[in-house]
Design a protein around this motif. Sequence first.
Motif, short mmCIF file in Angstrom:
data_model
loop_
_atom_site.label_atom_id
_atom_site.label_comp_id
_atom_site.label_asym_id
_atom_site.label_seq_id
_atom_site.Cartn_x
_atom_site.Cartn_y
_atom_site.Cartn_z
N GLU A 127 0.86 -1.19 0.00
CA GLU A 127 0.00 0.00 0.00
C GLU A 127 0.90 1.24 0.00
N ALA A 128 0.65 2.15 -0.92
CA ALA A 128 1.45 3.37 -1.02
C ALA A 128 0.61 4.58 -0.65
N CYS A 129 1.18 5.43 0.19
CA CYS A 129 0.51 6.66 0.59
C CYS A 129 0.92 7.77 -0.38
N LEU A 130 -0.06 8.48 -0.93
CA LEU A 130 0.21 9.54 -1.90
C LEU A 130 -0.40 10.85 -1.43
N ASN A 131 0.31 11.91 -1.67
CA ASN A 131 -0.19 13.25 -1.37
C ASN A 131 -0.93 13.78 -2.60
N GLU A 132 -1.97 14.56 -2.37
CA GLU A 132 -2.78 15.09 -3.47
C GLU A 132 -1.92 15.89 -4.46
N GLY A 133 -1.27 16.92 -4.00
CA GLY A 133 -0.34 17.69 -4.82
C GLY A 133 -0.87 18.05 -6.19
N SER A 185 -0.87 5.59 -11.80
CA SER A 185 -0.75 4.71 -12.96
C SER A 185 0.53 3.88 -12.90
N MET A 186 1.66 4.55 -12.63
CA MET A 186 2.94 3.84 -12.61
C MET A 186 2.99 2.81 -11.50
N ALA A 187 2.63 3.23 -10.28
CA ALA A 187 2.76 2.32 -9.14
C ALA A 187 1.80 1.14 -9.23
N SER A 188 0.60 1.35 -9.72
CA SER A 188 -0.33 0.23 -9.84
C SER A 188 0.11 -0.72 -10.95
N ASN A 189 0.69 -0.19 -12.02
CA ASN A 189 1.25 -1.05 -13.06
C ASN A 189 2.42 -1.88 -12.54
N LEU A 190 3.16 -1.33 -11.59
CA LEU A 190 4.33 -2.03 -11.03
C LEU A 190 3.96 -3.05 -9.95
N GLY A 191 2.70 -3.00 -9.48
CA GLY A 191 2.27 -4.01 -8.53
C GLY A 191 1.79 -3.51 -7.18
N ALA A 192 1.80 -2.20 -6.95
CA ALA A 192 1.18 -1.68 -5.72
C ALA A 192 -0.31 -1.96 -5.80
N LYS A 193 -0.87 -2.50 -4.74
CA LYS A 193 -2.26 -2.96 -4.79
C LYS A 193 -3.27 -2.01 -4.17
N ARG A 194 -2.76 -1.04 -3.39
CA ARG A 194 -3.68 -0.11 -2.75
C ARG A 194 -2.98 1.22 -2.55
N PHE A 195 -3.76 2.29 -2.63
CA PHE A 195 -3.23 3.63 -2.41
C PHE A 195 -4.07 4.34 -1.36
N HIS A 205 2.74 -0.63 4.32
CA HIS A 205 2.35 0.72 3.90
C HIS A 205 3.60 1.59 3.82
N VAL A 206 3.80 2.22 2.66
CA VAL A 206 5.01 3.01 2.46
C VAL A 206 4.66 4.41 1.96
N HIS A 207 5.59 5.33 2.19
CA HIS A 207 5.43 6.67 1.62
C HIS A 207 6.76 7.19 1.07
N SER A 208 7.57 7.75 1.95
CA SER A 208 8.75 8.48 1.48
C SER A 208 9.74 7.60 0.72
N CYS A 209 9.82 6.34 1.06
CA CYS A 209 10.83 5.48 0.44
C CYS A 209 10.53 5.15 -1.02
N VAL A 210 9.32 5.45 -1.49
CA VAL A 210 8.98 5.16 -2.89
C VAL A 210 8.81 6.43 -3.72
N HIS A 211 9.21 7.57 -3.17
CA HIS A 211 9.11 8.84 -3.89
C HIS A 211 10.50 9.44 -4.12
N ASN A 212 10.63 10.11 -5.25
CA ASN A 212 11.82 10.92 -5.50
C ASN A 212 11.66 12.25 -4.78
#
Length: 242
Positions: free
Chosen positions: A8-14, A24-34, A218-225
């Motif tokens: 599960e990846a946590c995303l900011n609205e931004g 789109s990218m993360a779900s294509n790569l296999g993240a199953k929930r946001f 559940h991840v956030h900062s480690c999967v963002h540039n």
Amino acid sequence: MNNGKFLEACLNEGCLKQLANNISMASNLGAKRFELCSDLHLGGLTPSVNAIDCAVKNLTNSAELVVMIRPEAGNFFVSAECRNLMQKQITLAANAGAHGVVFGAIKHGELDLEVTRSLVATAKQHGLMVTYHRAFDTLTNSLSALDKLISLGVERILTAGTPWQSGQSAVDGLNQLNTYLAHSANQIEIVIGGGVTIENAEALWQLIKNHSYNAAVHVHSCVHNENGAINAEAINKLLSKD
């Protein structure tokens, strides 16, 4: 391939364009929930309807979207006025196509049963799944609260197994997380989050795998540039084979 791992990846609205690309990218790569939030620098607040709509439209591979329902920063006490607003936000999230909502309510260090029950009922009326967020990590009697959340029909709990704002990560909470997983006996999903990195995630995956627990990471900062974009390499590393 996610190798049986539920990420599960946590995303900011931004920026909505970036949000669309990230989903789109993360779900294509296999993240199953946001988990979608706004104002993550405040601990995560309720995102806009436009952001929810954007996220839903860019999901792929049957990924799910859960939406933070938290109108104001600060502690997790929910006043009557705030509860009414949260109920309206739950309805808006449902109408925008979300699969679930994320919230928490605390009163005097204990689970606010009355508020939680009413918010769960609103979510269920709209067919939404419910995650109880890291307000859980502020509770004085977490195992009792865990039983109550199960009885209310809450599907998930987000926890690090360490006290809220302690500066400790989920890996520091391995023993407590193991207690939660064993106690819940797969009646509720334990979503493990808080300071998760590519380096320490393996210990969490192993904890889940050892007992075939109903759990996710559940991840956030480690999967963002640095610019807020999803890092494909990081997602791939988190979901690589053991």
